[in-house]
Design an enzyme around this catalytic site. Sequence first.
Site, PDB file in Angstrom:
ATOM      1  N   CYS A 114       0.810  -1.152   0.007  1.00 20.90           N
ATOM      2  CA  CYS A 114       0.056  -0.030   0.014  1.00 20.90           C
ATOM      3  C   CYS A 114       0.877   1.258   0.075  1.00 20.90           C
ATOM      4  O   CYS A 114       0.504   2.333  -0.344  1.00 20.90           O
ATOM      5  CB  CYS A 114      -0.914  -0.094   1.178  1.00 20.90           C
ATOM      6  SG  CYS A 114      -2.241  -1.275   1.249  1.00 20.90           S
ATOM      7  N   HIS A 250      -3.135   7.572   1.864  1.00 20.71           N
ATOM      8  CA  HIS A 250      -3.611   6.014   1.426  1.00 20.71           C
ATOM      9  C   HIS A 250      -5.181   6.038   1.886  1.00 20.71           C
ATOM     10  O   HIS A 250      -5.354   6.061   3.226  1.00 20.71           O
ATOM     11  CB  HIS A 250      -2.914   5.158   2.213  1.00 20.71           C
ATOM     12  CG  HIS A 250      -3.240   3.687   1.879  1.00 20.71           C
ATOM     13  ND1 HIS A 250      -3.674   3.172   0.624  1.00 20.71           N
ATOM     14  CD2 HIS A 250      -3.419   2.585   2.684  1.00 20.71           C
ATOM     15  CE1 HIS A 250      -4.253   2.053   0.986  1.00 20.71           C
ATOM     16  NE2 HIS A 250      -3.820   1.470   2.208  1.00 20.71           N
ATOM     17  N   ASN A 280      -9.907   0.024  -0.393  1.00 22.79           N
ATOM     18  CA  ASN A 280      -8.572  -0.107  -0.314  1.00 22.79           C
ATOM     19  C   ASN A 280      -7.824  -0.520  -1.720  1.00 22.79           C
ATOM     20  O   ASN A 280      -8.097  -1.865  -1.913  1.00 22.79           O
ATOM     21  CB  ASN A 280      -8.064  -0.785   0.867  1.00 22.79           C
ATOM     22  CG  ASN A 280      -6.557  -0.758   1.042  1.00 22.79           C
ATOM     23  OD1 ASN A 280      -5.969  -0.256   0.029  1.00 22.79           O
ATOM     24  ND2 ASN A 280      -6.226  -1.158   2.229  1.00 22.79           N
TER      25      ASN A 280
END
EC number: 2.3.1.180
Length: 323
Positions: A114, A250, A280
């Site tokens: 990520c 993020h 996500n």
Amino acid sequence: MTIRAVVRGVGHYLPERVVPNSEFEATIDTSDEWIRSRSGIERRHFVAEGQTTSDIATRAAEAALAQAGMAADDIDAIILATSTADLTFPSAATMVQARLGMTKGYAFDVQAVCAGFVFALANANALILSGQARRVLVIGAETFSRLMDWTDRGTCVLFGDGAGALILEGQEGTGETSDRGILATDLNSDGRLRDILYVDGGTSTGTTGYLRMQGKEVFRHAVEKLAETAHTALDKIGLSGADVDWIVPHQANIRIIEGTAKRMQVPMDRVVVTVQDHGNTSAASIPLALSVGVARGQIKPGDLVVTEAIGGGLAWGSVVLRW
């Protein structure tokens, strides 16, 4: 003379299939309310059968090139941040290079889960500052729907697919924080924490594997480390949260986003939030949010932007740039 890596274009691509929270209710013990209350996610996009990471990365790259008014051969290098490359090798970046018709330069992947796009941006900045490239196409693209254990309600409802891209170009600056471009970066990792977020497959198992996550542990580390890395990067150039126009974090969980903004003393109306629409998307989440933020009219030329992310490894970092 100071060289800055300045943003010239940004773009994104989302697969056509939209998956609302309600779609999971028929197969696992969950609900729209349960997912929203714990993550802020309302829907996400999944790739179609046969659609690959390099496919969607190419679409995002084309959008960024179009916004910048550039052709593929105007680019010197491609860095693609992904944990879901089409194949073990060659890199997905070289596949994008071929599909764009880019006949010169070089392309490679970066894998920091990520945090991948932040790591890719920092590497692109280094290439430009060292003179190894003038223009770098930086992409984050993921097909995380292919890593999900659909019986694990704690993880399978959180992730989505997508791609975002950004073009950096070396330009002369004054050396002041008023310059456009990347002003500071901060990268970190701690391999001792690998077991709280990982995929249980690879060459050691001969399988692709599934994503495994200890959600509470990831949350605990995320809020602390994201605020810390953002402050570290800002400190390098003598700025603080009060100077920031936009945080583009993020997009993993609305609670993490809110907790990080609070620690940075930045109000939520100065945070670009897309987690409700995308879920996500790992390394794709920051470039997706940047592109959406520009399209919404939130991020404007001259704005001071902080991006920060944390992912498996654990790996985390931040980039401060003036748009």
